[in-house]
Enzyme design. Structure first.
Site, PDB file in Angstrom:
ATOM      1  N   ARG A   1       1.260  10.036   5.897  1.00  0.00           N
ATOM      2  CA  ARG A   1       1.380   8.608   6.226  1.00  0.00           C
ATOM      3  C   ARG A   1       2.649   7.989   5.644  1.00  0.00           C
ATOM      4  NH1 ARG A   1      -4.741   8.368   5.325  1.00  0.00           N
ATOM      5  NH2 ARG A   1      -5.500   8.591   7.454  1.00  0.00           N
TER       6      ARG A   1
ATOM      7  N   LYS B   1      -2.071  -1.551  -3.817  1.00  0.00           N
ATOM      8  CA  LYS B   1      -2.939  -0.382  -3.738  1.00  0.00           C
ATOM      9  C   LYS B   1      -2.113   0.887  -3.842  1.00  0.00           C
ATOM     10  CE  LYS B   1      -6.250   1.924  -0.728  1.00  0.00           C
ATOM     11  NZ  LYS B   1      -6.880   2.030   0.565  1.00  0.00           N
TER      12      LYS B   1
ATOM     13  N   LYS C   1       0.859  -1.183   0.000  1.00  0.00           N
ATOM     14  CA  LYS C   1       0.000   0.000   0.000  1.00  0.00           C
ATOM     15  C   LYS C   1       0.895   1.233   0.000  1.00  0.00           C
ATOM     16  CE  LYS C   1      -3.653   2.321   2.608  1.00  0.00           C
ATOM     17  NZ  LYS C   1      -4.527   2.237   3.788  1.00  0.00           N
TER      18      LYS C   1
HETATM   19 ZN    ZN Z   1      -5.639   3.665   7.915  1.00  0.00          ZN
END
Ligand code: ZN
Length: 323
Positions: A217, A248, A195
Site C-alpha cells: 500500500r 495512525k 496513515k
Molecule cells: Zn483500506
C-alpha cells in the site's frame, strides 16, 4: 532553585501526592473500541494474531457494543468482513451489508453509543487494495466515487461519524459534499489523515481479511519517515471538512500526534493499531510483561502526546479497570 532546596521526590512520596500532581488523565471518554462485523448468526470467530479479539456476527456485535457502552466507552468503530468480495468492493455500499445492519441495530438497541464506521474498500475487494485497481496501481479519482457510495450507505444506516481510511487524495471533500447534498450534514468525518504504510498493521489484516493480494500500500499510505508531509495531509483534510483528524499508528508516531495537536488545535485521534496491541498481549500472555501496567502506560503516553481520542482494542477492558 537547585538541590538540596528543590527535591522533586517530595511530591512522589505517596500515591495520594502523585495523584494530586498527575498531569495526564486517561478516561474511558477518550476511548473508541474497534469491532469486526462478519456474516452469520451467533458467530464469534477468534482472531489468532490478536488474542481476545474476535470477528462477530451482527447479533454478537450488538451484545459487545452494549457491554462496551456499559463499561463507559462512548464509541465503537465498525469494520466489515463481507460475504462476497469483488474487484470494486461493491458490498461496501450494500444497505443490507454487515456494517449497515450492525449500525442500525446498535443505534436502535444502544442509542447512547456513538457509532463510527470505517470507510474503505480493502475489506471488500478481491485484490485487497483500498480502491479500484488500474494498470497495477490504485486509481485515485475512480475510487472517490465508490468511497462516497460507501459513506452515504453508512450515513443512511445511522452512523454518527464516518472514518475514511483509504488515503486517496480528495476523499474527505468528496464525502463531505455528498453527505451534505443528501441531508447528512450532521454526520461527522474522522479522517485517517496521516496513515502510514506500517508493519504494525499485520494482525489487523488477519482480523479484517484485507491483506493485499499483490504489491503493497506504499503508493497511497504515507512513507514512515515523513513528518512535515503528515502536517500537510492534516491541513488538507481540515480544509476539505474533516471534524477529527487521525494519526495512525500511534506508538511509532507520537511526535506527529504532538505536532498535529500543537499546530491545529483540533480534535486529534490516534490509532493504537493491531501490532501494538498484539505485542503487549503476547508478552503479557507469556508472562514477560505486566500487561495491565504496560497498557495503561502506553495509552497514557498517547494521551500525553496530545491525542484526544484513542482507537484501541483494549478500550472495553481498560474502561472497566478505570471505573
Ligand atoms: Zn483500506
Amino acid at each position: 532553585m537547585a538541590f538540596p532546596i528543590t527535591r522533586p521526590r517530595r511530591l512522589r512520596r505517596t500515591e495520594t501526592l502523585r495523584r494530586m500532581v498527575r498531569e495526564t488523565r486517561l478516561s474511558p471518554d477518550n476511548l473508541i473500541q474497534p469491532l469486526f462485523v462478519c456474516p452469520g448468526r451467533g458467530v464469534k470467530k477468534p482472531v489468532n494474531s490478536m488474542p481476545g479479539v474476535a470477528q462477530l456476527s451482527v447479533d454478537q456485535v450488538v451484545a459487545e457494543a452494549r457491554e462496551t457502552h456499559a463499561a463507559g466507552v462512548p464509541a465503537v468503530i465498525l469494520f466489515g468482513i463481507p460475504e462476497r468480495k469483488d474487484s470494486t468492493g461493491s458490498e461496501a455500499w450494500n444497505d443490507q451489508g454487515e456494517v449497515q445492519r450492525a449500525v442500525r441495530e446498535i443505534k436502535e438497541r444502544v442509542p447512547g453509543l456513538v457509532v463510527v464506521t470505517d470507510v474503505c474498500l480493502c475489506e471488500y475487494t478481491d485484490h485487497g487494495h483500498c480502491g479500484v485497481v488500474a494498470g497495477g496501481d490504485v486509481d485515485n479519482d475512480a475510487t472517490l466515487e465508490l468511497l462516497v457510495r460507501e459513506a452515504l450507505s453508512h450515513a443512511r444506516a445511522g452512523a454518527d461519524i464516518v472514518g475514511p481510511s483509504d488515503m486517496m487524495d480528495g476523499r474527505v471533500g468528496a464525502i463531505r459534499k455528498a453527505l451534505d447534498a443528501d441531508g447528512f450534514s450532521r454526520v461527522a468525518i474522522m479522517a485517517y489523515s496521516a496513515k502510514f504504510a506500517s508493519a504494525f498493521y499485520g494482525p489487523f489484516r488477519e482480523a479484517a481479511e484485507s491483506a493485499p493480494q499483490f504489491g503493497d500500500r506504499r503508493s497511497y499510505q504515507m512513507d514512515p519517515p515523513n513528518g512535515d508531509e503528515a502536517l500537510r495531509e492534516v491541513a488538507q483534510d481540515l480544509e476539505e471538512g474533516a471534524d477529527i483528524v487521525m494519526v495512525k499508528p500511534a506508538l511509532a508516531y507520537l511526535d506527529l500526534i504532538w505536532r498535529v495537536k500543537e499546530k491545529f488545535s483540533v480534535p486529534v485521534a490516534a490509532y493504537n493499531v493491531s501490532g501494538e496491541y498484539s505485542m503487549i498481549r503476547a508478552a503479557g500472555l507469556n508472562g514477560w510483561i505486566d500487561e495491565q501496567r504496560a497498557t495503561l502506560e502506553v495509552l497514557t503516553a498517547i494521551r500525553r502526546a496530545g491525542a484526544d481520542l484513542i482507537l484501541t482494542y483494549f478500550a472495553k477492558d481498560v474502561a472497566q479497570k478505570l471505573s
